[in-house]
Motif scaffolding. Structure first.
Motif, PDB file in Angstrom:
ATOM      1  N   ALA A 164       0.843  -1.190   0.000  1.00  0.00           N
ATOM      2  CA  ALA A 164       0.000   0.000   0.000  1.00  0.00           C
ATOM      3  C   ALA A 164       0.880   1.242   0.000  1.00  0.00           C
ATOM      4  O   ALA A 164       1.940   1.268   0.648  1.00  0.00           O
ATOM      5  CB  ALA A 164      -0.917   0.011   1.221  1.00  0.00           C
ATOM      6  N   VAL A 165       0.438   2.259  -0.735  1.00  0.00           N
ATOM      7  CA  VAL A 165       1.131   3.549  -0.756  1.00  0.00           C
ATOM      8  C   VAL A 165       0.430   4.444   0.250  1.00  0.00           C
ATOM      9  O   VAL A 165      -0.738   4.798   0.075  1.00  0.00           O
ATOM     10  CB  VAL A 165       1.098   4.165  -2.162  1.00  0.00           C
ATOM     11  N   LEU A 166       1.144   4.814   1.311  1.00  0.00           N
ATOM     12  CA  LEU A 166       0.543   5.510   2.443  1.00  0.00           C
ATOM     13  C   LEU A 166       1.310   6.793   2.742  1.00  0.00           C
ATOM     14  O   LEU A 166       2.551   6.805   2.723  1.00  0.00           O
ATOM     15  CB  LEU A 166       0.577   4.618   3.699  1.00  0.00           C
ATOM     16  N   ASN A 167       0.579   7.856   3.020  1.00  0.00           N
ATOM     17  CA  ASN A 167       1.203   9.046   3.579  1.00  0.00           C
ATOM     18  C   ASN A 167       0.937   9.030   5.077  1.00  0.00           C
ATOM     19  O   ASN A 167      -0.210   9.118   5.514  1.00  0.00           O
ATOM     20  CB  ASN A 167       0.649  10.327   2.954  1.00  0.00           C
ATOM     21  N   VAL A 168       1.996   8.860   5.858  1.00  0.00           N
ATOM     22  CA  VAL A 168       1.879   8.711   7.311  1.00  0.00           C
ATOM     23  C   VAL A 168       2.335  10.010   7.971  1.00  0.00           C
ATOM     24  O   VAL A 168       3.400  10.537   7.646  1.00  0.00           O
ATOM     25  CB  VAL A 168       2.733   7.528   7.808  1.00  0.00           C
ATOM     26  N   THR A 169       1.522  10.510   8.898  1.00  0.00           N
ATOM     27  CA  THR A 169       1.819  11.786   9.549  1.00  0.00           C
ATOM     28  C   THR A 169       1.759  11.629  11.062  1.00  0.00           C
ATOM     29  O   THR A 169       0.790  11.081  11.595  1.00  0.00           O
ATOM     30  CB  THR A 169       0.816  12.873   9.110  1.00  0.00           C
ATOM     31  N   ALA A 170       2.798  12.100  11.746  1.00  0.00           N
ATOM     32  CA  ALA A 170       2.782  12.210  13.204  1.00  0.00           C
ATOM     33  C   ALA A 170       2.349  13.626  13.566  1.00  0.00           C
ATOM     34  O   ALA A 170       2.890  14.605  13.039  1.00  0.00           O
ATOM     35  CB  ALA A 170       4.168  11.920  13.780  1.00  0.00           C
ATOM     36  N   VAL A 171       1.355  13.727  14.464  1.00  0.00           N
ATOM     37  CA  VAL A 171       0.778  15.019  14.825  1.00  0.00           C
ATOM     38  C   VAL A 171       0.934  15.259  16.323  1.00  0.00           C
ATOM     39  O   VAL A 171       0.437  14.482  17.149  1.00  0.00           O
ATOM     40  CB  VAL A 171      -0.716  15.087  14.448  1.00  0.00           C
ATOM     41  N   ASN A 219      10.614   5.000   9.504  1.00  0.00           N
ATOM     42  CA  ASN A 219       9.996   5.643   8.348  1.00  0.00           C
ATOM     43  C   ASN A 219       9.800   7.130   8.541  1.00  0.00           C
ATOM     44  O   ASN A 219       9.724   7.883   7.564  1.00  0.00           O
ATOM     45  CB  ASN A 219       8.625   5.017   8.063  1.00  0.00           C
ATOM     46  N   LEU A 220       9.704   7.561   9.786  1.00  0.00           N
ATOM     47  CA  LEU A 220       9.349   8.949  10.064  1.00  0.00           C
ATOM     48  C   LEU A 220       9.972   9.351  11.396  1.00  0.00           C
ATOM     49  O   LEU A 220       9.840   8.625  12.381  1.00  0.00           O
ATOM     50  CB  LEU A 220       7.825   9.063  10.094  1.00  0.00           C
ATOM     51  N   ASN A 221      10.695  10.455  11.407  1.00  0.00           N
ATOM     52  CA  ASN A 221      11.318  10.976  12.635  1.00  0.00           C
ATOM     53  C   ASN A 221      10.642  12.282  13.018  1.00  0.00           C
ATOM     54  O   ASN A 221      10.238  13.070  12.160  1.00  0.00           O
ATOM     55  CB  ASN A 221      12.811  11.201  12.413  1.00  0.00           C
ATOM     56  N   PHE A 222      10.530  12.520  14.343  1.00  0.00           N
ATOM     57  CA  PHE A 222       9.822  13.721  14.781  1.00  0.00           C
ATOM     58  C   PHE A 222      10.432  14.281  16.054  1.00  0.00           C
ATOM     59  O   PHE A 222      11.151  13.605  16.787  1.00  0.00           O
ATOM     60  CB  PHE A 222       8.337  13.429  14.998  1.00  0.00           C
ATOM     61  N   SER A 223      10.108  15.552  16.297  1.00  0.00           N
ATOM     62  CA  SER A 223      10.428  16.239  17.548  1.00  0.00           C
ATOM     63  C   SER A 223       9.121  16.664  18.206  1.00  0.00           C
ATOM     64  O   SER A 223       8.062  16.652  17.567  1.00  0.00           O
ATOM     65  CB  SER A 223      11.314  17.465  17.287  1.00  0.00           C
ATOM     66  N   ALA A 224       9.201  17.044  19.465  1.00  0.00           N
ATOM     67  CA  ALA A 224       7.993  17.418  20.212  1.00  0.00           C
ATOM     68  C   ALA A 224       7.242  18.528  19.487  1.00  0.00           C
ATOM     69  O   ALA A 224       7.829  19.523  19.048  1.00  0.00           O
ATOM     70  CB  ALA A 224       8.368  17.858  21.617  1.00  0.00           C
ATOM     71  N   GLY A 225       5.917  18.331  19.349  1.00  0.00           N
ATOM     72  CA  GLY A 225       5.058  19.341  18.752  1.00  0.00           C
ATOM     73  C   GLY A 225       5.002  19.346  17.248  1.00  0.00           C
ATOM     74  O   GLY A 225       4.247  20.121  16.654  1.00  0.00           O
ATOM     75  N   ASP A 226       5.792  18.486  16.594  1.00  0.00           N
ATOM     76  CA  ASP A 226       5.833  18.456  15.135  1.00  0.00           C
ATOM     77  C   ASP A 226       4.502  18.051  14.515  1.00  0.00           C
ATOM     78  O   ASP A 226       3.662  17.407  15.148  1.00  0.00           O
ATOM     79  CB  ASP A 226       6.882  17.431  14.649  1.00  0.00           C
ATOM     80  N   VAL A 227       4.327  18.432  13.252  1.00  0.00           N
ATOM     81  CA  VAL A 227       3.357  17.801  12.358  1.00  0.00           C
ATOM     82  C   VAL A 227       4.179  17.418  11.137  1.00  0.00           C
ATOM     83  O   VAL A 227       4.470  18.256  10.284  1.00  0.00           O
ATOM     84  CB  VAL A 227       2.206  18.737  11.972  1.00  0.00           C
ATOM     85  N   VAL A 228       4.591  16.142  11.073  1.00  0.00           N
ATOM     86  CA  VAL A 228       5.558  15.735  10.062  1.00  0.00           C
ATOM     87  C   VAL A 228       5.062  14.486   9.326  1.00  0.00           C
ATOM     88  O   VAL A 228       4.710  13.494   9.944  1.00  0.00           O
ATOM     89  CB  VAL A 228       6.951  15.494  10.696  1.00  0.00           C
ATOM     90  N   PRO A 229       4.989  14.558   7.977  1.00  0.00           N
ATOM     91  CA  PRO A 229       4.544  13.408   7.191  1.00  0.00           C
ATOM     92  C   PRO A 229       5.718  12.722   6.490  1.00  0.00           C
ATOM     93  O   PRO A 229       6.811  13.286   6.356  1.00  0.00           O
ATOM     94  CB  PRO A 229       3.628  14.050   6.153  1.00  0.00           C
ATOM     95  N   ASN A 230       5.483  11.518   6.015  1.00  0.00           N
ATOM     96  CA  ASN A 230       6.408  10.866   5.102  1.00  0.00           C
ATOM     97  C   ASN A 230       5.642   9.819   4.310  1.00  0.00           C
ATOM     98  O   ASN A 230       4.762   9.143   4.856  1.00  0.00           O
ATOM     99  CB  ASN A 230       7.579  10.208   5.827  1.00  0.00           C
ATOM    100  N   LEU A 231       5.967   9.695   3.031  1.00  0.00           N
ATOM    101  CA  LEU A 231       5.351   8.662   2.216  1.00  0.00           C
ATOM    102  C   LEU A 231       5.978   7.315   2.561  1.00  0.00           C
ATOM    103  O   LEU A 231       7.191   7.213   2.779  1.00  0.00           O
ATOM    104  CB  LEU A 231       5.532   8.960   0.731  1.00  0.00           C
ATOM    105  N   VAL A 232       5.139   6.283   2.605  1.00  0.00           N
ATOM    106  CA  VAL A 232       5.589   4.922   2.910  1.00  0.00           C
ATOM    107  C   VAL A 232       4.971   3.987   1.883  1.00  0.00           C
ATOM    108  O   VAL A 232       3.764   4.036   1.642  1.00  0.00           O
ATOM    109  CB  VAL A 232       5.157   4.492   4.332  1.00  0.00           C
ATOM    110  N   ILE A 233       5.790   3.153   1.266  1.00  0.00           N
ATOM    111  CA  ILE A 233       5.279   2.052   0.457  1.00  0.00           C
ATOM    112  C   ILE A 233       5.452   0.811   1.316  1.00  0.00           C
ATOM    113  O   ILE A 233       6.560   0.308   1.497  1.00  0.00           O
ATOM    114  CB  ILE A 233       6.007   1.929  -0.887  1.00  0.00           C
ATOM    115  N   ALA A 234       4.356   0.352   1.907  1.00  0.00           N
ATOM    116  CA  ALA A 234       4.400  -0.663   2.955  1.00  0.00           C
ATOM    117  C   ALA A 234       3.905  -1.998   2.432  1.00  0.00           C
ATOM    118  O   ALA A 234       2.809  -2.092   1.866  1.00  0.00           O
ATOM    119  CB  ALA A 234       3.550  -0.232   4.151  1.00  0.00           C
TER     120      ALA A 234
END
Length: 564
Positions: free
Chosen positions: A491-498, A521-536
């Motif tokens: 699956a092609v997914l856009n994954v976002t940490a909020v 797949n995705l790295n973040f810091s406190a308070g981020d809204v950061v996405p990354n595409l994942v082919i899972a």
């Protein structure tokens, strides 16, 4: 016995009973041998309780419902029709194909029925190996006769739903007919890798007029038929960058002419230069639309390849893998144990390494820059032996830990080259899969979709409305839902940490049922809204698992397409 469908979990116990005796029970229902069922019947599936360790998870998937019944039961002759409602597309062909459709006729009267005939009606795209009309003749009381046809489906470019039917005629009775629908999946598209090239830059007027994209507005960018991308391309692989946005916001990329979806591809804060890979379905006039929700921002897009109809073995098919770390300059994996300096290019051999075969034409990488120094910079990935293109794959600021997905064409020696623009930076690369010619091995083709949200832990879409805790893994069903068939392999997914609470955390996406890999797949810091595409790669129950390393974070998942 109970049949277990593909992707479902076999129950520990099956009970059949009267509805009134079972509907309000939990695990305390006891079967009563010899019981007579009056009124509605029911069945119950039981999965016995399990003991879970802290941080562990368990996913149970069941498939339920009534079979589709196509029949006219009015006397004197019952007419029924049985056949598949969907074909699968596996390894370049439909399965099953040909497939049977069967008409069943039964005389439920007390007298003979005469001149009984059954005629099948097939739409364009379906053909039968035998005559469409079958003469049964006389039908005695209570006699039942099946009539079958072997039907072959022609490949379709896009998913289509077509009806097929049978008509019954007999002496002295009105004609009757019944029909069923069958879904013929479109042929998944094959991939054509390119040396990265810039197709949009609003700063310089490439692909669109010079000028920022304003708040709550879209620009349409013609992609198909431009440069090396043919007019019949279905989807395009773009590295999309927001440059210097005036305020924090997000960008959505979608097929021109389609309704803009409730999904995002790229999130940014004021002043950012931030990129994300996008596999975008091409829309009206061969174009893709870029929507900016707030503020003003310049937009850059670099094309890495495209998907089109496979023809005569042309194009490549996808193979999903459990993520594996193949480059880590911090530890000496895949390259020297040293950060990459300014203006320096390193070559990393990937084809013929690990589970990626030597004949792979492209590799799917999650690329991460760790703790860069100096000024703002970027990384460019390109085929070894080719000239370095005017394009970027990942943009960073000093001290960042920032990833981006890359589909990189393989160059000389089975290698890709990674160029660092400025400062020094450690670089990681996790291999998520590869593409290769179908002449070398069967694989999966791509189907693009309009983006659709399948998980939002803020609102309870796809799971509980609660943030994912530290060390916790959640499972997200992605195959068999939201227009993704149950035979999808990736699956092609856009994954976002909020809004994560951790100062330095990451998410790992992997096939449900497999061991969690040493990858991110995705790295973040406190308070981020950061996405990354994942082919899972899709795992057990048609699901992927998402692991949160530390702190609490909400997670969004938008499905952008699939491979099957």
């Amino acid at each position: 016995s109970a049949q277990t469908n593909t992707g479902s979990s076999a129950p520990d116990r099956l009970a059949i009973a009267a509805w009134r005796g079972i509907y309000n029970s939990t695990y305390d229902y006891a079967v009563a041998p010899g019981q007579t069922i009056e009124g509605d019947s029911a069945y119950a599936l039981y999965w016995n309780p399990r003991v879970l360790a802290p941080g562990a998870s368990l996913s149970v998937a069941s498939t339920y419902g009534l079979g589709q019944i196509s029949a006219d039961v009015n006397p004197p002759i019952v007419l029924g029709l049985d056949g598949p409602v969907r074909l699968k597309f596996l390894n370049g062909q439909y399965t099953p194909n040909p497939f049977p459709i069967t008409a069943t006729v039964k005389n439920i009267s007390t007298v003979n029925q005469t001149n009984v005939k059954v005629t099948a009606t097939l739409p364009a795209g379906l053909t039968a190996a035998s005559p469409l009309t079958a003469t049964i003749g006389a039908l005695a009381p209570d006699q039942e006769v099946p009539v079958s046809w072997s039907v072959t489906a022609a490949p379709q470019q896009f998913d289509v739903i077509v009806p097929y039917a049978v008509k019954l005629s007999s002496t002295g009775n009105p004609d009757k007919s019944v029909s069923r629908n069958i879904t013929l999946p479109g042929i998944p598209a094959a991939y054509h890798p390119l040396v990265p090239g810039r197709v949009l830059d609003t700063r310089t007027g490439v692909g669109a007029p010079v000028g920022v994209v304003h708040a709550d507005s879209s620009i349409d960018v013609k992609i198909a038929g431009v440069g090396a991308i043919p007019a019949d391309a279905r989807s395009v692989v773009l590295n999309v960058t927001a440059a210097g946005p005036s305020v924090g916001g997000y960008m959505t990329v979608f097929p021109t002419g389609s309704v803009r979806p409730t999904a995002s591809n790229l999130n940014f804060v004021a002043g950012d230069v931030v990129a994300n890979l996008v596999i975008a379905k091409i829309g009206a006039n061969g174009s893709v639309s870029f929507y900016n929700n707030t503020g003003d921002t310049d937009v850059i897009a670099d094309v890495a390849g495209y998907f089109s109809d496979p023809a005569a073995g042309a194009g490549d098919l996808q193979h999903g893998l459990l993520p594996t770390r193949q480059l880590d300059t911090r530890t000496g994996v895949g390259a020297a144990k040293a950060p990459i300096g300014p203006g320096v290019t390193i070559d990393v051999k990937l084809a013929g390494v690990g589970k990626v075969p030597a004949f792979a034409t492209s590799v799917i990488l999650n690329l991460t820059a760790v703790a860069p120094t100096g000024a703002n910079g970027y990384l460019t990935v390109f085929p070894t032996g080719s000239g370095r293109p005017n394009a970027s794959n990942l943009n960073f600021r000093p001290g960042d830990v920032v990833p981006n997905l890359v589909i990189a064409k393989v160059g000389a020696g089975g290698s890709v080259s990674i160029y660092n623009d400025t400062g020094t930076t450690e670089v990681l690369a996790d291999v998520l899969g590869y593409f290769s010619s179908p002449l070398n091995e069967p694989g999966a083709g791509q189907k693009g979709t309009v983006p659709d949200r399948v998980l939002d832990t803020r609102t309870g879409i796809g799971g509980p409305a609660v943030a994912v805790g530290p060390g916790q893994t959640i499972n997200v069903r992605v195959a068999g839902v939201h227009n993704i068939p149950d035979d999808a392999t990736s699956a092609v997914l856009n994954v976002t940490a909020v809004g994560p609470t951790s100062g330095a955390g990451y998410l790992t996406v992997f096939p449900t049922g497999e061991a969690r890999p040493n990858a991110s797949n995705l790295n973040f810091s406190a308070g981020d809204v950061v996405p990354n595409l994942v082919i899972a790669k899709v795992g057990a129950g048609g699901s992927v698992s998402i692991y949160n390393d530390s702190g609490n974070t909400n997670i969004l998942v938008d499905v952008m397409g699939y491979f099957a």
